[in-house]
Write a protein that holds these residues in place. Structure first.
Motif, PDB file in Angstrom:
ATOM      1  N   GLY A 148       4.790   8.798  -4.670  1.00 56.88           N
ATOM      2  CA  GLY A 148       4.386   8.234  -5.845  1.00 56.88           C
ATOM      3  C   GLY A 148       4.421   6.779  -5.949  1.00 56.88           C
ATOM      4  O   GLY A 148       3.714   6.118  -7.002  1.00 56.88           O
ATOM      5  N   ARG A 149       4.816   5.993  -5.180  1.00 55.54           N
ATOM      6  CA  ARG A 149       4.786   4.751  -5.084  1.00 55.54           C
ATOM      7  C   ARG A 149       4.959   4.249  -3.475  1.00 55.54           C
ATOM      8  O   ARG A 149       5.775   4.217  -2.788  1.00 55.54           O
ATOM      9  N   ILE A 150       4.000   3.292  -3.263  1.00 53.95           N
ATOM     10  CA  ILE A 150       3.968   2.529  -1.883  1.00 53.95           C
ATOM     11  C   ILE A 150       3.770   1.227  -2.109  1.00 53.95           C
ATOM     12  O   ILE A 150       2.598   0.923  -2.611  1.00 53.95           O
ATOM     13  N   PHE A 151       4.625   0.250  -1.617  1.00 54.55           N
ATOM     14  CA  PHE A 151       4.688  -0.935  -2.118  1.00 54.55           C
ATOM     15  C   PHE A 151       4.362  -1.263  -3.606  1.00 54.55           C
ATOM     16  O   PHE A 151       5.161  -0.644  -4.323  1.00 54.55           O
ATOM     17  N   ASP A 152       3.430  -1.745  -3.873  1.00 53.31           N
ATOM     18  CA  ASP A 152       3.055  -2.003  -5.161  1.00 53.31           C
ATOM     19  C   ASP A 152       1.873  -1.150  -5.960  1.00 53.31           C
ATOM     20  O   ASP A 152       1.561  -1.091  -7.201  1.00 53.31           O
ATOM     21  N   ALA A 327      -0.231   1.474   7.974  1.00 51.55           N
ATOM     22  CA  ALA A 327      -0.985   2.602   7.291  1.00 51.55           C
ATOM     23  C   ALA A 327      -1.450   2.185   6.090  1.00 51.55           C
ATOM     24  O   ALA A 327      -2.390   2.364   5.532  1.00 51.55           O
ATOM     25  N   TYR A 328      -0.482   1.251   5.240  1.00 54.06           N
ATOM     26  CA  TYR A 328      -1.129   0.837   3.944  1.00 54.06           C
ATOM     27  C   TYR A 328      -2.253  -0.458   4.168  1.00 54.06           C
ATOM     28  O   TYR A 328      -3.162  -0.198   3.308  1.00 54.06           O
ATOM     29  N   TYR A 329      -1.743  -1.245   4.784  1.00 55.12           N
ATOM     30  CA  TYR A 329      -2.781  -2.279   4.748  1.00 55.12           C
ATOM     31  C   TYR A 329      -4.139  -2.357   5.609  1.00 55.12           C
ATOM     32  O   TYR A 329      -5.184  -3.011   5.614  1.00 55.12           O
ATOM     33  N   LEU A 330      -3.988  -1.813   6.958  1.00 55.01           N
ATOM     34  CA  LEU A 330      -4.928  -1.557   7.965  1.00 55.01           C
ATOM     35  C   LEU A 330      -5.810   0.134   7.602  1.00 55.01           C
ATOM     36  O   LEU A 330      -7.044  -0.240   7.757  1.00 55.01           O
ATOM     37  N   ARG A 331      -5.081   0.947   7.613  1.00 56.26           N
ATOM     38  CA  ARG A 331      -5.498   2.071   7.266  1.00 56.26           C
ATOM     39  C   ARG A 331      -6.098   2.449   5.972  1.00 56.26           C
ATOM     40  O   ARG A 331      -6.461   3.702   5.723  1.00 56.26           O
ATOM     41  N   ARG A 332      -5.350   1.827   4.988  1.00 52.09           N
ATOM     42  CA  ARG A 332      -5.952   1.951   3.696  1.00 52.09           C
ATOM     43  C   ARG A 332      -5.311   3.002   3.051  1.00 52.09           C
ATOM     44  O   ARG A 332      -5.876   3.917   1.983  1.00 52.09           O
ATOM     45  N   GLN A 337       0.561  11.171  -0.367  1.00 54.60           N
ATOM     46  CA  GLN A 337      -0.116  12.377   0.354  1.00 54.60           C
ATOM     47  C   GLN A 337      -1.063  11.946   1.391  1.00 54.60           C
ATOM     48  O   GLN A 337      -1.422  12.826   2.335  1.00 54.60           O
ATOM     49  N   GLN A 338      -1.357  10.647   1.516  1.00 57.49           N
ATOM     50  CA  GLN A 338      -2.174  10.142   2.602  1.00 57.49           C
ATOM     51  C   GLN A 338      -1.663   9.923   3.790  1.00 57.49           C
ATOM     52  O   GLN A 338      -2.313   9.674   4.975  1.00 57.49           O
ATOM     53  N   LEU A 339      -0.318   9.527   3.709  1.00 60.62           N
ATOM     54  CA  LEU A 339       0.483   9.227   4.869  1.00 60.62           C
ATOM     55  C   LEU A 339       0.659  10.287   5.903  1.00 60.62           C
ATOM     56  O   LEU A 339       0.905  11.213   5.460  1.00 60.62           O
TER      57      LEU A 339
END
Length: 339
Positions: A148-152, A327-332, A337-339
């Motif tokens: 439910g929360r990744i970084f901000d 995963a967050y910054y390059l693969r967006r 659930q997307q991880l």
């Protein structure tokens, strides 16, 4: 009595007035005793408790020990006559029926050492709350995140995480833990003062073979940032220092050198980002946190040896095998659930 709900308060009389009534009104006396531990407040917290909440048990500590040692000191006074401790932030609103599902799950699963409810944001109750959401995880480089929360990026709660899940760490905002197990693994590390001390505690629990879960049938609403706002340089300092300390205390030797090498450069990058955003004090806090880690590192050598010797689960399944940053910054990938 089964459970001691312990609310640690520091200069939070307004929070007590706002949130304590919900805890008292929605916690059946047969399930739990509500205790407020005052962490050396200098405001009118103690007089507010005496005048407006006379039935609440109060533990008055002689100074501000910080979050981690404050709870250790308070729970020593509470004692081990309870099956469970529930560490509850003073800025948490508890609705009707919030406690029972967690207790039922813990009673039915002796291998579970700790449990958290689902946290929604008090100011935006349709969304998860930053500090714990629906259970905490960690990536291979030590970056924590949540269902439910990744970084901000905080998700709307649409029921997508309404299943009980094993997690790497449970939030200290509402942490239910077996009293005997809490002391067996050494409690919270008071040297952390505040921030990420619950992740360190849960890492010790998980590596020793205990399970940690989120029970989303229990829901609470957390204001968050009640003591230090997220952008506060002091919070930046504590988060960077304590994250390195918990890695040093718990990370297996075969991964230590590579992780710490990469973290140096990633922390340097983070400091530059702060500087580019005009947050010079946070830029300095990153490097002050790293210096403090190196000064304190030797003090934790025995803790590291003890933790590694007690490890029976390695790798921990709830640790992401890879980089959350990539995963967050390059693969967006912006959601769990997307991880």
């Amino acid at each position: 009595m089964k459970t001691a709900i312990v609310i640690l308060n520091w200069n939070g009389s307004s929070m007590l007035r706002r949130f304590l009534p919900s805890v008292l009104n929605h916690t059946p006396a047969e399930l739990a005793t509500v205790i407020v531990a005052d962490n050396g407040s200098t405001d009118d917290s103690l007089s507010v408790l005496a005048a407006e909440f006379p039935a609440v048990e109060v533990i008055a500590l002689d100074q501000n020990y910080g979050f981690a040692e404050g709870y250790n000191q308070a729970l020593k006074r509470v004692g081990e006559c309870y099956d469970y401790y529930l560490l509850l932030n003073s800025d948490v609103e508890t609705p009707e029926g919030w406690l029972q599902p967690m207790l039922d799950y813990m009673d039915a699963h002796a291998e579970v050492a700790a449990c958290q409810p689902k946290l929604r944001a008090e100011h935006t109750p349709t969304h998860f709350e930053y500090a714990g959401a629906a259970g905490g995880y960690m990536d291979a480089l030590g970056y924590p995140f949540c269902r439910g929360r990744i970084f901000d990026s905080v998700e709307e709660d649409r029921g997508q995480y309404d299943t009980v899940a094993d997690v790497f760490w449970a939030t200290g905002a509402a942490l239910l833990i077996r009293a005997k197990v809490f002391w067996k693994v050494g409690g919270l590390d008071g040297r952390f003062f505040a921030h990420q001390e619950e992740i360190d505690l849960c890492w010790r629990l998980r590596s020793r073979g205990y399970r940690i879960v989120c029970q989303p049938a229990s829901v609470v609403y957390h204001l968050g940032g009640g003591t230090l706002p997220k952008e506060n340089p002091r919070k930046t300092f504590l988060n960077f220092r304590n994250n390195l300390l918990l890695l040093y205390k718990n990370l297996p030797a075969r991964r230590m050198r590579r992780v710490m090498f990469l973290r140096f450069w990633l922390d340097a990058l983070a400091s530059v980002v702060f500087l580019m955003k005009g947050e010079a004090r946070s830029f300095l806090s990153v490097w002050q946190g790293r210096r403090a880690y190196h000064r304190m590192k030797a003090v934790f050598a025995d803790d590291r040896a003890m933790n590694l010797a007690a490890t029976v689960v390695d790798p921990i399944p709830e640790m992401l095998d890879g980089s959350l940053l990539i995963a967050y910054y390059l693969r967006r990938k912006k959601t769990f659930q997307q991880l």
